[in-house]
Design a protein around this motif. Structure first.
Motif, PDB file in Angstrom:
ATOM      1  N   PHE A   1       0.836  -1.201   0.000  1.00 48.70           N
ATOM      2  CA  PHE A   1       0.000   0.000   0.000  1.00 48.70           C
ATOM      3  C   PHE A   1       0.874   1.254   0.000  1.00 48.70           C
ATOM      4  O   PHE A   1       0.645   2.195  -0.768  1.00 48.70           O
ATOM      5  CB  PHE A   1      -0.926   0.011   1.209  1.00 48.70           C
ATOM      6  N   HIS A   2       1.877   1.259   0.831  1.00 52.30           N
ATOM      7  CA  HIS A   2       2.760   2.429   0.933  1.00 52.30           C
ATOM      8  C   HIS A   2       3.686   2.550  -0.274  1.00 52.30           C
ATOM      9  O   HIS A   2       4.219   3.639  -0.528  1.00 52.30           O
ATOM     10  CB  HIS A   2       3.568   2.371   2.226  1.00 52.30           C
ATOM     11  N   ALA A   3       3.853   1.452  -1.024  1.00 55.71           N
ATOM     12  CA  ALA A   3       4.677   1.504  -2.237  1.00 55.71           C
ATOM     13  C   ALA A   3       3.857   1.888  -3.462  1.00 55.71           C
ATOM     14  O   ALA A   3       4.407   2.100  -4.541  1.00 55.71           O
ATOM     15  CB  ALA A   3       5.351   0.156  -2.465  1.00 55.71           C
ATOM     16  N   GLY A   4       2.538   1.997  -3.310  1.00 50.54           N
ATOM     17  CA  GLY A   4       1.675   2.360  -4.433  1.00 50.54           C
ATOM     18  C   GLY A   4       1.357   1.208  -5.360  1.00 50.54           C
ATOM     19  O   GLY A   4       0.886   1.427  -6.477  1.00 50.54           O
ATOM     20  N   LEU A   5       1.591  -0.026  -4.896  1.00 51.96           N
ATOM     21  CA  LEU A   5       1.220  -1.207  -5.679  1.00 51.96           C
ATOM     22  C   LEU A   5      -0.172  -1.647  -5.242  1.00 51.96           C
ATOM     23  O   LEU A   5      -0.349  -2.630  -4.522  1.00 51.96           O
ATOM     24  CB  LEU A   5       2.247  -2.328  -5.472  1.00 51.96           C
ATOM     25  N   TYR A   6      -1.177  -0.923  -5.703  1.00 58.80           N
ATOM     26  CA  TYR A   6      -2.533  -1.094  -5.189  1.00 58.80           C
ATOM     27  C   TYR A   6      -3.167  -2.424  -5.593  1.00 58.80           C
ATOM     28  O   TYR A   6      -3.868  -3.061  -4.801  1.00 58.80           O
ATOM     29  CB  TYR A   6      -3.402   0.076  -5.637  1.00 58.80           C
ATOM     30  N   ALA A   7      -2.932  -2.845  -6.846  1.00 56.04           N
ATOM     31  CA  ALA A   7      -3.501  -4.123  -7.269  1.00 56.04           C
ATOM     32  C   ALA A   7      -2.900  -5.268  -6.464  1.00 56.04           C
ATOM     33  O   ALA A   7      -3.597  -6.196  -6.059  1.00 56.04           O
ATOM     34  CB  ALA A   7      -3.268  -4.348  -8.761  1.00 56.04           C
ATOM     35  N   GLU A   8      -1.600  -5.196  -6.214  1.00 58.82           N
ATOM     36  CA  GLU A   8      -0.960  -6.247  -5.433  1.00 58.82           C
ATOM     37  C   GLU A   8      -1.378  -6.170  -3.968  1.00 58.82           C
ATOM     38  O   GLU A   8      -1.389  -7.183  -3.264  1.00 58.82           O
ATOM     39  CB  GLU A   8       0.552  -6.173  -5.586  1.00 58.82           C
ATOM     40  N   MET A   9      -1.724  -4.973  -3.494  1.00 61.61           N
ATOM     41  CA  MET A   9      -2.249  -4.855  -2.138  1.00 61.61           C
ATOM     42  C   MET A   9      -3.606  -5.553  -2.056  1.00 61.61           C
ATOM     43  O   MET A   9      -3.866  -6.328  -1.124  1.00 61.61           O
ATOM     44  CB  MET A   9      -2.405  -3.389  -1.745  1.00 61.61           C
TER      45      MET A   9
ATOM     46  N   ASP B   1       0.946  -4.083 -12.844  1.00 59.74           N
ATOM     47  CA  ASP B   1       0.464  -4.351 -11.495  1.00 59.74           C
ATOM     48  C   ASP B   1      -0.775  -5.240 -11.543  1.00 59.74           C
ATOM     49  O   ASP B   1      -0.895  -6.227 -10.800  1.00 59.74           O
ATOM     50  CB  ASP B   1       0.149  -3.020 -10.799  1.00 59.74           C
ATOM     51  N   SER B   2      -1.690  -4.914 -12.439  1.00 58.93           N
ATOM     52  CA  SER B   2      -2.925  -5.698 -12.551  1.00 58.93           C
ATOM     53  C   SER B   2      -2.658  -7.075 -13.158  1.00 58.93           C
ATOM     54  O   SER B   2      -3.302  -8.059 -12.793  1.00 58.93           O
ATOM     55  CB  SER B   2      -3.957  -4.949 -13.397  1.00 58.93           C
ATOM     56  N   LEU B   3      -1.690  -7.168 -14.077  1.00 60.85           N
ATOM     57  CA  LEU B   3      -1.379  -8.448 -14.709  1.00 60.85           C
ATOM     58  C   LEU B   3      -0.749  -9.419 -13.721  1.00 60.85           C
ATOM     59  O   LEU B   3      -1.077 -10.614 -13.701  1.00 60.85           O
ATOM     60  CB  LEU B   3      -0.441  -8.228 -15.898  1.00 60.85           C
ATOM     61  N   VAL B   4       0.150  -8.915 -12.883  1.00 60.21           N
ATOM     62  CA  VAL B   4       0.755  -9.740 -11.825  1.00 60.21           C
ATOM     63  C   VAL B   4      -0.337 -10.324 -10.932  1.00 60.21           C
ATOM     64  O   VAL B   4      -0.355 -11.522 -10.633  1.00 60.21           O
ATOM     65  CB  VAL B   4       1.736  -8.908 -10.967  1.00 60.21           C
ATOM     66  N   SER B   5      -1.244  -9.475 -10.520  1.00 57.08           N
ATOM     67  CA  SER B   5      -2.308  -9.902  -9.610  1.00 57.08           C
ATOM     68  C   SER B   5      -3.264 -10.885 -10.282  1.00 57.08           C
ATOM     69  O   SER B   5      -3.716 -11.844  -9.651  1.00 57.08           O
ATOM     70  CB  SER B   5      -3.085  -8.677  -9.110  1.00 57.08           C
ATOM     71  N   ALA B   6      -3.571 -10.667 -11.552  1.00 56.38           N
ATOM     72  CA  ALA B   6      -4.523 -11.531 -12.259  1.00 56.38           C
ATOM     73  C   ALA B   6      -4.027 -12.975 -12.328  1.00 56.38           C
ATOM     74  O   ALA B   6      -4.780 -13.918 -12.049  1.00 56.38           O
ATOM     75  CB  ALA B   6      -4.770 -10.990 -13.661  1.00 56.38           C
TER      76      ALA B   6
END
Length: 205
Positions: free
Chosen positions: A60-68, A133-138
């Motif tokens: 969250f603090h790194a701005g990786l919202y999808a991974e959060m 970011d979204s692709l990693v999470s998907a």
């Protein structure tokens, strides 16, 4: 080119010096989680849940919202997997190959999760890496679903996610998590081989 490599190397050294104790703890539990997963042990879930909570805060603090948000998904899938992996009617779930329908569901999860997360990141956050970011999470969403069902293909989907995540984490200054992800990538290869042996052994019996 040499100047670019030197600059990149200096940046990594600076990131190493900025590693926090929480990043170290989160990574340690993440390592324990994947080692238990490789050995097909249910202890992967309590270790994973601990890592998830810490990692969500850091992302969250790194701005990786999808991974959060992915960590939130991980949390609930870990609860689901923990229950699913526990003894049920005297039987434990066995490692299996995915059926054609499960392959279709896995890819459907990837496509739908990527589309939803990408749109959310693009229009509702200040993310500078919405696509990756979204692709990693998907891919990770799909991989965790397959892991909970003890399908061997979980290692494939999780490793696609890992491969994309490594440079993304370096870009965000989470050098220890990028090293963990590289470790996870390697372990996932061995995990696939070990699970394949379990399937072959059961088939031969």
């Amino acid at each position: 080119m040499l100047e670019l490599i030197n600059h990149w190397g200096i940046g990594i050294k600076e990131q190493i010096h900025q590693i926090s104790i929480w990043e170290g703890i989160g990574v340690s539990f993440g390592v324990a989680e994947v080692l238990f997963a490789k050995k097909n042990k249910v202890w992967l879930y309590p270790c994973g849940i601990t890592s998830i909570i810490i990692t969500a805060y850091l992302f969250f603090h790194a701005g990786l919202y999808a991974e959060m948000f992915l960590q939130t998904y991980y949390f609930f899938m870990s609860i689901y997997g923990w229950v699913l992996w526990s003894e049920k009617k005297g039987q434990r779930l066995t490692v299996e190959y995915s059926s054609s329908l499960e392959w279709e569901k896995a890819f459907a999860i990837v496509i739908s999760a990527w589309a939803i997360l990408y749109i959310l990141l693009l229009f509702f956050t200040n993310s500078d890496v919405p696509f990756f970011d979204s692709l990693v999470s998907a891919f990770a969403w799909s991989g965790m679903w397959l892991l909970a069902k003890r399908k061997i293909e979980n290692w494939i989907f999780l490793n696609v996610s890992n491969l994309i995540a490594i440079p993304l984490l370096i870009h965000k200054g989470l050098i220890l998590y990028s090293a963990l992800t590289l470790f996870l990538f390697i372990i996932a290869v061995f995990g696939y081989v070990e699970w394949k042996k379990l399937i072959e052994k059961r088939t031969a019996d």
